[in-house]
Motif scaffolding. Sequence first.
Motif, PDB file in Angstrom:
ATOM      1  N   THR A  63       0.831  -1.207   0.000  1.00  0.00           N
ATOM      2  CA  THR A  63       0.000   0.000   0.000  1.00  0.00           C
ATOM      3  C   THR A  63       0.863   1.254   0.000  1.00  0.00           C
ATOM      4  OG1 THR A  63      -1.697  -1.183   1.257  1.00  0.00           O
ATOM      5  CG2 THR A  63      -1.838   1.228   1.218  1.00  0.00           C
ATOM      6  N   LEU A  64       1.971   1.214   0.741  1.00  0.00           N
ATOM      7  CA  LEU A  64       2.834   2.392   0.868  1.00  0.00           C
ATOM      8  C   LEU A  64       3.561   2.724  -0.423  1.00  0.00           C
ATOM      9  CD1 LEU A  64       4.469   1.850   4.389  1.00  0.00           C
ATOM     10  CD2 LEU A  64       2.630   3.408   3.792  1.00  0.00           C
ATOM     11  N   ILE A  65       4.063   1.697  -1.102  1.00  0.00           N
ATOM     12  CA  ILE A  65       4.954   1.976  -2.242  1.00  0.00           C
ATOM     13  C   ILE A  65       4.282   1.751  -3.589  1.00  0.00           C
ATOM     14  CG2 ILE A  65       6.941   1.393  -0.826  1.00  0.00           C
ATOM     15  CD1 ILE A  65       7.214  -1.214  -2.300  1.00  0.00           C
ATOM     16  N   GLY A  66       3.046   1.254  -3.576  1.00  0.00           N
ATOM     17  CA  GLY A  66       2.289   1.151  -4.820  1.00  0.00           C
ATOM     18  C   GLY A  66       2.976   0.317  -5.879  1.00  0.00           C
ATOM     19  N   GLY A  67       3.174   0.923  -7.042  1.00  0.00           N
ATOM     20  CA  GLY A  67       3.729   0.206  -8.189  1.00  0.00           C
ATOM     21  C   GLY A  67       5.130  -0.319  -7.978  1.00  0.00           C
ATOM     22  N   GLU A  68       5.869   0.272  -7.037  1.00  0.00           N
ATOM     23  CA  GLU A  68       7.232  -0.206  -6.796  1.00  0.00           C
ATOM     24  C   GLU A  68       7.244  -1.612  -6.190  1.00  0.00           C
ATOM     25  OE1 GLU A  68       9.913   1.382  -7.714  1.00  0.00           O
ATOM     26  OE2 GLU A  68       8.760   3.083  -8.464  1.00  0.00           O
ATOM     27  N   PHE A  69       6.084  -2.064  -5.685  1.00  0.00           N
ATOM     28  CA  PHE A  69       6.035  -3.371  -5.023  1.00  0.00           C
ATOM     29  C   PHE A  69       6.263  -4.520  -6.006  1.00  0.00           C
ATOM     30  CE2 PHE A  69       3.905  -6.934  -2.838  1.00  0.00           C
ATOM     31  CZ  PHE A  69       4.560  -6.871  -1.620  1.00  0.00           C
ATOM     32  N   TYR A  70       6.012  -4.278  -7.285  1.00  0.00           N
ATOM     33  CA  TYR A  70       6.168  -5.356  -8.257  1.00  0.00           C
ATOM     34  C   TYR A  70       7.616  -5.832  -8.327  1.00  0.00           C
ATOM     35  CZ  TYR A  70       8.524  -2.468 -11.780  1.00  0.00           C
ATOM     36  OH  TYR A  70       9.433  -1.691 -12.447  1.00  0.00           O
ATOM     37  N   GLN A  71       8.549  -4.955  -7.960  1.00  0.00           N
ATOM     38  CA  GLN A  71       9.951  -5.370  -7.955  1.00  0.00           C
ATOM     39  C   GLN A  71      10.165  -6.507  -6.961  1.00  0.00           C
ATOM     40  OE1 GLN A  71      11.909  -4.234 -10.128  1.00  0.00           O
ATOM     41  NE2 GLN A  71      11.761  -2.029 -10.460  1.00  0.00           N
ATOM     42  N   LEU A  72       9.455  -6.458  -5.838  1.00  0.00           N
ATOM     43  CA  LEU A  72       9.591  -7.512  -4.833  1.00  0.00           C
ATOM     44  C   LEU A  72       8.968  -8.815  -5.327  1.00  0.00           C
ATOM     45  CD1 LEU A  72       8.649  -5.555  -1.578  1.00  0.00           C
ATOM     46  CD2 LEU A  72      10.917  -6.233  -2.322  1.00  0.00           C
ATOM     47  N   GLU A  73       7.836  -8.704  -6.003  1.00  0.00           N
ATOM     48  CA  GLU A  73       7.133  -9.908  -6.445  1.00  0.00           C
ATOM     49  C   GLU A  73       7.848 -10.581  -7.608  1.00  0.00           C
ATOM     50  OE1 GLU A  73       3.370  -7.919  -7.143  1.00  0.00           O
ATOM     51  OE2 GLU A  73       2.489  -9.053  -5.497  1.00  0.00           O
ATOM     52  N   GLY A  74       8.300  -9.763  -8.561  1.00  0.00           N
ATOM     53  CA  GLY A  74       8.900 -10.333  -9.758  1.00  0.00           C
ATOM     54  C   GLY A  74      10.404 -10.418  -9.733  1.00  0.00           C
ATOM     55  N   GLN A  75      11.032  -9.781  -8.720  1.00  0.00           N
ATOM     56  CA  GLN A  75      12.493  -9.770  -8.620  1.00  0.00           C
ATOM     57  C   GLN A  75      13.120  -9.349  -9.952  1.00  0.00           C
ATOM     58  OE1 GLN A  75      13.936 -13.482  -7.017  1.00  0.00           O
ATOM     59  NE2 GLN A  75      12.224 -13.649  -5.605  1.00  0.00           N
ATOM     60  N   THR A  76      12.700  -8.188 -10.443  1.00  0.00           N
ATOM     61  CA  THR A  76      13.135  -7.744 -11.768  1.00  0.00           C
ATOM     62  C   THR A  76      14.383  -6.871 -11.734  1.00  0.00           C
ATOM     63  OG1 THR A  76      11.626  -5.863 -11.592  1.00  0.00           O
ATOM     64  CG2 THR A  76      10.783  -7.846 -12.653  1.00  0.00           C
ATOM     65  N   ILE A  77      15.041  -6.784 -10.583  1.00  0.00           N
ATOM     66  CA  ILE A  77      16.265  -5.995 -10.480  1.00  0.00           C
ATOM     67  C   ILE A  77      17.370  -6.689 -11.268  1.00  0.00           C
ATOM     68  CG2 ILE A  77      18.014  -5.086  -8.919  1.00  0.00           C
ATOM     69  CD1 ILE A  77      15.388  -3.672  -8.629  1.00  0.00           C
ATOM     70  N   ARG A  78      17.991  -5.950 -12.167  1.00  0.00           N
ATOM     71  CA  ARG A  78      19.006  -6.553 -13.033  1.00  0.00           C
ATOM     72  C   ARG A  78      20.372  -5.882 -12.930  1.00  0.00           C
ATOM     73  NH1 ARG A  78      15.952  -9.963 -12.829  1.00  0.00           N
ATOM     74  NH2 ARG A  78      14.674 -10.941 -14.465  1.00  0.00           N
ATOM     75  N   SER A  79      20.447  -4.721 -12.244  1.00  0.00           N
ATOM     76  CA  SER A  79      21.733  -4.017 -12.165  1.00  0.00           C
ATOM     77  C   SER A  79      21.818  -3.261 -10.846  1.00  0.00           C
ATOM     78  CB  SER A  79      21.887  -3.025 -13.320  1.00  0.00           C
ATOM     79  OG  SER A  79      20.968  -1.950 -13.174  1.00  0.00           O
ATOM     80  N   ILE A  80      23.053  -2.932 -10.468  1.00  0.00           N
ATOM     81  CA  ILE A  80      23.273  -2.185  -9.234  1.00  0.00           C
ATOM     82  C   ILE A  80      22.604  -0.818  -9.325  1.00  0.00           C
ATOM     83  CG2 ILE A  80      25.037  -1.075  -7.791  1.00  0.00           C
ATOM     84  CD1 ILE A  80      26.901  -3.383  -8.508  1.00  0.00           C
ATOM     85  N   ARG A  81      22.717  -0.161 -10.460  1.00  0.00           N
ATOM     86  CA  ARG A  81      22.123   1.160 -10.637  1.00  0.00           C
ATOM     87  C   ARG A  81      20.603   1.088 -10.489  1.00  0.00           C
ATOM     88  NH1 ARG A  81      22.120   6.143  -9.340  1.00  0.00           N
ATOM     89  NH2 ARG A  81      21.153   7.537 -10.876  1.00  0.00           N
ATOM     90  N   GLN A  82      19.996   0.058 -11.073  1.00  0.00           N
ATOM     91  CA  GLN A  82      18.547  -0.111 -10.961  1.00  0.00           C
ATOM     92  C   GLN A  82      18.143  -0.335  -9.507  1.00  0.00           C
ATOM     93  OE1 GLN A  82      17.064  -3.509 -13.080  1.00  0.00           O
ATOM     94  NE2 GLN A  82      14.917  -2.869 -12.948  1.00  0.00           N
ATOM     95  N   LEU A  83      18.933  -1.144  -8.790  1.00  0.00           N
ATOM     96  CA  LEU A  83      18.654  -1.397  -7.379  1.00  0.00           C
ATOM     97  C   LEU A  83      18.796  -0.115  -6.558  1.00  0.00           C
ATOM     98  CD1 LEU A  83      18.096  -3.385  -5.059  1.00  0.00           C
ATOM     99  CD2 LEU A  83      20.568  -3.800  -4.929  1.00  0.00           C
ATOM    100  N   GLU A  84      19.801   0.693  -6.874  1.00  0.00           N
ATOM    101  CA  GLU A  84      20.034   1.935  -6.141  1.00  0.00           C
ATOM    102  C   GLU A  84      18.864   2.901  -6.316  1.00  0.00           C
ATOM    103  OE1 GLU A  84      23.555   5.290  -5.540  1.00  0.00           O
ATOM    104  OE2 GLU A  84      23.610   3.935  -7.261  1.00  0.00           O
ATOM    105  N   ILE A  85      18.398   3.065  -7.563  1.00  0.00           N
ATOM    106  CA  ILE A  85      17.256   3.951  -7.825  1.00  0.00           C
ATOM    107  C   ILE A  85      16.024   3.450  -7.087  1.00  0.00           C
ATOM    108  CG2 ILE A  85      15.681   4.752  -9.627  1.00  0.00           C
ATOM    109  CD1 ILE A  85      18.096   4.674 -11.559  1.00  0.00           C
TER     110      ILE A  85
END
Length: 537
Positions: free
Chosen positions: A388-410
């Motif tokens: 609820t707090l982070i909205g659309g950003e939550f999909y990163q947790l569900e799909g584990q779509t992080i592919r780079s350090i820069r993406q993770l940092e942002i």
Amino acid sequence: MQQLLIVDDEQHWVDSLAETIDWRSVGIGGVFKACSGFEALDMLQEHAIDIVITDIRMPEMDGLALIERIQVEWPNIKCIILTGHADFDYAKTALQHKVSNYLLKPAEDEELLAAVSRLVQELQQEIEQFTSNSNALRTLQQNLALIKSNLLQELISVKAYPLDKWAEKKTLLGLPFHVDEPYALLLLRIEDEHAPSPSDSLIQYAVCNIAEEVFSRYFHIWHSTDQYGYLVFLIQCNHADSDSSNHNYQLEHSAARLQHNVKVFLHRQVSILFSQWHPFPYGISQTYENVVSAFRQKVGDDREFFMQVPDQVAKNDMQAITSLYEPPTLAHLLDLGRWGDVEDKLTLIFKELSQPKYESQEHLLEAFFHFSSVFIFFAHKNNRNLSTLIGGEFYQLEGQTIRSIRQLEIWAHQIIRLLQNDFIKDMKLTRLETVVKVQQYLEHNLEGDVSLQTIADHVFLHPSHLSKIYKLETGEGLSQYLFRLRMEKAAFILNQHHLKIYEVGEKVGLPNTPYFIKLFKKHFGVTPQDYRDRQGP
């Protein structure tokens, strides 16, 4: 520079003293003004005041009552009475309250400056005395064991400890450990089948006393407790001996005696692992991690284990991201609401993560799962759903779509901003709820006890904290609001009812009729009776 507060119910007199005298010339950096005793108390709660100049005769709370409160809550503040009443009884009472000076109006500027200058010098002398070596050493001695323990915890948790910093701490704490001389680390685990209990700390204390007695013949010993509950001992020879085999024999023999004595005298089993020798203070954290790893990999659940741990030869370059776990951790900083430090911690983590040795996908996942766990824990601890707090950003947790350090940092910085915004919004709502409760209480209890302490008790806050958040949210001091509320309600009653003037005063908590009339006239420019007459029949 010191801070000065001027208190008088005559606004023009306060303004004149504050604005026409060169206070900076005697060491005053800030001048604050208050027109009543209650407003002065609000100021004292909000600012670090050093000197108070106050009149005696003021409404609601006179100067002597104000000074009495100051002496109880801020005993280090210096007080000067400035009054037009040359009354011996006043002066006598002032002396009983340890008033620093008693001046009669109108006082010359030079007289005021001289009195304040003397108090500034007294305050500086008190500060110097307070920070003198004798007081500092006394405080140090009272907390020496804890300070030493905390320093050892710091040594085993940081990669490298600056030698100049060590030299300073060694002298200050009287530690007999020498740079470049060999040291060893010994970790001791007290075996216990039962759940932790308050007596565990007593057992640890007894074990440390036995260790000091056993090792003192050959070694200097320094102990602490780590995050896993192990007792950590740093050991260094207390005599000149270049033969490392003697060091090992004496260490092994002493450690075995320690294990035996704990079993005999305390009826407890212990496992002991100790390291190889290394030059002090280099590599302490790595040596510690090596011994802890041996406990995990070689001892496990075995009891009464005893061994010297060989130096670990790295089979590959894989290692954990240290800054993720170094205190203060990200979870700890979030819990304290230190948002600026949270951002700094993220910067430190990603600086380390950008190094070539952390290029693997596993390191990226290590950081990602660590952040995810911390964010979810923080949300749930504060009765929130992270989704609820982070909205659309939550999909990163569900799909584990992080592919780079820069993406993770942002992504991590974005989550922190969303959490911070929600935290601040919630905090403001809580403060506004408090303001509403305070105002409702005052509206229904003007005739009764409306002291700051009573109001604070009603909303379950400390008086000083209540004063701060009320001023922060409304821009008006609590005493100012109370005064305005009394005057507005008095005007309403005068307009709507035919109560006598003294009854109106009682209704708004001002039963002293002359005083009520004086305040009303000061606020509206006319007496209560004139105000009623102007409103018509």
